[in-house]
Every structure is written in structure tokens, then in C-alpha cells.
Design a protein around this motif. Sequence first.
Motif, PDB file in Angstrom:
ATOM      1  N   ARG A   1       0.919  -1.244   0.073  1.00  0.00           N
ATOM      2  CA  ARG A   1      -0.133  -0.163   0.081  1.00  0.00           C
ATOM      3  C   ARG A   1       0.763   1.317  -0.061  1.00  0.00           C
ATOM      4  O   ARG A   1       0.731   2.364  -0.688  1.00  0.00           O
ATOM      5  N   ASN A   2       1.947   1.196   0.751  1.00  0.00           N
ATOM      6  CA  ASN A   2       2.889   2.265   1.064  1.00  0.00           C
ATOM      7  C   ASN A   2       3.513   2.504  -0.320  1.00  0.00           C
ATOM      8  O   ASN A   2       3.839   3.543  -0.817  1.00  0.00           O
TER       9      ASN A   2
ATOM     10  N   VAL B   1       2.609   1.980  -3.527  1.00  0.00           N
ATOM     11  CA  VAL B   1       1.631   2.538  -4.405  1.00  0.00           C
ATOM     12  C   VAL B   1       1.655   4.027  -4.134  1.00  0.00           C
ATOM     13  O   VAL B   1       1.521   4.850  -4.956  1.00  0.00           O
ATOM     14  N   ASP B   2       1.307   4.300  -2.812  1.00  0.00           N
ATOM     15  CA  ASP B   2       1.396   5.954  -2.469  1.00  0.00           C
ATOM     16  C   ASP B   2       2.563   6.678  -2.786  1.00  0.00           C
ATOM     17  O   ASP B   2       2.500   7.753  -3.401  1.00  0.00           O
ATOM     18  N   LEU B   3       3.689   5.988  -2.561  1.00  0.00           N
ATOM     19  CA  LEU B   3       4.976   6.656  -2.999  1.00  0.00           C
ATOM     20  C   LEU B   3       5.014   7.046  -4.360  1.00  0.00           C
ATOM     21  O   LEU B   3       5.368   7.865  -4.797  1.00  0.00           O
ATOM     22  N   GLN B   4       4.642   5.878  -5.163  1.00  0.00           N
ATOM     23  CA  GLN B   4       4.636   6.120  -6.590  1.00  0.00           C
ATOM     24  C   GLN B   4       3.889   7.139  -6.856  1.00  0.00           C
ATOM     25  O   GLN B   4       4.154   7.943  -7.765  1.00  0.00           O
ATOM     26  N   ASN B   5       2.667   7.214  -6.326  1.00  0.00           N
ATOM     27  CA  ASN B   5       1.550   8.087  -6.808  1.00  0.00           C
ATOM     28  C   ASN B   5       1.867   9.566  -6.388  1.00  0.00           C
ATOM     29  O   ASN B   5       1.417  10.439  -6.982  1.00  0.00           O
ATOM     30  N   SER B   6       2.877   9.599  -5.213  1.00  0.00           N
ATOM     31  CA  SER B   6       2.991  10.937  -4.720  1.00  0.00           C
ATOM     32  C   SER B   6       3.766  11.794  -5.940  1.00  0.00           C
ATOM     33  O   SER B   6       3.952  13.186  -5.986  1.00  0.00           O
TER      34      SER B   6
ATOM     35  N   THR C   1       7.352   2.639   7.068  1.00  0.00           N
ATOM     36  CA  THR C   1       6.310   2.714   7.050  1.00  0.00           C
ATOM     37  C   THR C   1       5.683   2.286   8.260  1.00  0.00           C
ATOM     38  O   THR C   1       5.795   1.484   8.950  1.00  0.00           O
TER      39      THR C   1
END
Length: 327
Positions: free
Chosen positions: A26-27, A29-34, A182
Amino acid sequence: MAKKRIFSGIQPTGNLHIGNYLGALRNWVDLQNSGEYDCFFCIVDYHSLTGDRSAKERHDQISMTAIELLAAGIDPDKSTLFVQSHVPEHTELAWIFNTITPISELERMTQFKDKSAAQKQNVNVGLFTYPVLQAADILLYKATHVPVGEDQVQHVELTRDVARWFNNRYKKYFPETKVLLTETARVKSLLDPEKKMSKSLGEGHVIELADEPAVIEAKLKKAVTATKGGADAPGVENLLLLLKEFGEPALVRSFRAAEKNGSIRYGDVKMEVAHAIGNSFASFREKRKELLDERELVADILNSGAEQASEIAAATIEEVRRIVGVR
Ligand code: TRP
């Protein structure tokens, strides 16, 4: 300024479970999308050779892991997703790092001790130098940030040490890598809630991201709750944690209140948790099914990921060979 570079790895273990998801994926994906990082995500199949799987199992698990990472939101247009063995420079750098790493430092690694105890018949040298290969993974790309859960912090610290040993012995070349710790929810096994959720415990202990709602429900029905009563029974805490991560905060609050006044019904909690998890991964399950029929597309994604990774890996190894004097 160049973007900060992230590297993280995951062992191919077949179907991912919610522990993997909350602990890492989950983390990622969040980092990627940031959009703030240049991201490398690697399926570490060389690492998995230190375990007991058969070749067939391992091969199947590598492609399943790729499919599930993609289904969970790793986007090949934003991140470099690849398989470690497609970029053999990982092992070359690991060898060079082996020659500067003191045995005594590896003897301290808690994961080595745990894994050796868990597979007593197969305490191989690879298991021992596993963290050195991990350091090579990270430093091959000169990654500055490594998002991992708590259990990997010691390995990332070793990576910093390896970089320091190398820089001191030869010349300043590798960067200092930082852990991006995380804030991970530590999910416990459903059947043995004192232990971390892990596939090695067995099927009924984990909820896989691919589990159909009926399966999730059946597994939760068997989940251990308050055996001896008491508010902080680990099984109950685990269910409420899952509800917090996947469900409505208001529900968690009302169950907490019910817990205090003794009116809580664990069957109800389990149903809510089952619904919340089933709903959270509906689109994951759909995407996964699609990708299972698009094996060529997945292979193409991994190939182009390996190409992107190779470009950097080849340049690093070229310089390292020169620095250590083998070319
Ligand atoms: N050792 C990690 C784990 O067990 C997987 C891993 C391999 C990794 N190489 C890595 C994680 C590099 C972060 C960076 O989960």
C-alpha cells in the motif's frame, strides 16, 4: 534537482496477503503516486533461492507476484517493476560486497537467526549473505530511500554500513541510504494472533488479496477472538485493526464502546471485517483476473522494467569494477 530514488523488494511467495499489503505494498503505491520519487520495485527471486521451494513453484510464484503487484496499483508507466534475476549485475555487486563485509556483522542479523531456526535442514550460505545481496539491490541503483517495514530496518542499516565500508576502502562512491519507515499496521495471524500474519503458518492464518468474499468470510468465522476474555485479547485487537484499516472509523468506535460495556458480539465484528476487506479488494480481484489472461502483457512489462533497470545497473557495475581494480 533529481528526484529521490526509491528501491524496494519483495520475495515472490505467490498470492500476496493483507499483511504484505498493509506492511509494504500500500505504501509503495502511495509513494509511486506522490510523484516525488523515482521508484524501483523488484521481485527478488535470487533471494527466494535461499528458501525451500521447488523450481516450478518458484517460477509460478514470480509471475503471480508480478500480476498481483500490477493489480494492486504498481503502474509500469510510473515505476520500474522488474525481476531481480533479469538483471544479473545484482549478484556481481553482491559478490564484491561479500568481500568487504565482516562475518561478525552478518551473524548479528535477526532475520538470519529466525530463518535458520525455521529451516534447520537448509541453513545455506545464501541465507547468511542474504542481507549483502539486499545491499547490492539497493546500491546498484544508488537508491537514497528504502520503504520497508520494521523487520527490514536492520538490513537497511547494514546497507549503509556496506556503503561506508566500500567508500572507506576504495573511494567515496555510494550514497547513504535512508529507511522510509512505513507506519505499518502489524497484522496478526487469524488463528494464532500472537504471531505475525504469514503464509508459512498455513492457509487459514492469512487473508489473501485474491480471496473471494465467501472465502474471506469463512476464514474470519474461524478466527480466534477472546479466548480468555479481556479487552486486549490479541485476536480481537487484530480484528479491530483490520476494521480500522479497511472499514469505517465509526464502526470501529462503536465496537470499541461495545467492547467496554461487554455487549460486543464477535460474530458481528467478523462480518463487518469480512465485508470491508471483500469490498476493498473488489477491483484488485477483477484486475488480477484480467491479467491472468494477459500473460504476454505481463512478460512485456517485466522485460521493459528489466531493460530500464539494466541501463543503470550496467553503468554502476562498470564503475565499480574499475574502482575495485578488476577492469
Ligand atoms: N529482504 C526483504 C524482505 O524479506 C526483501 C528485499 C530484498 C528488499 N531486497 C530488498 C527490501 C531491497 C528492500 C530493499 O522483505
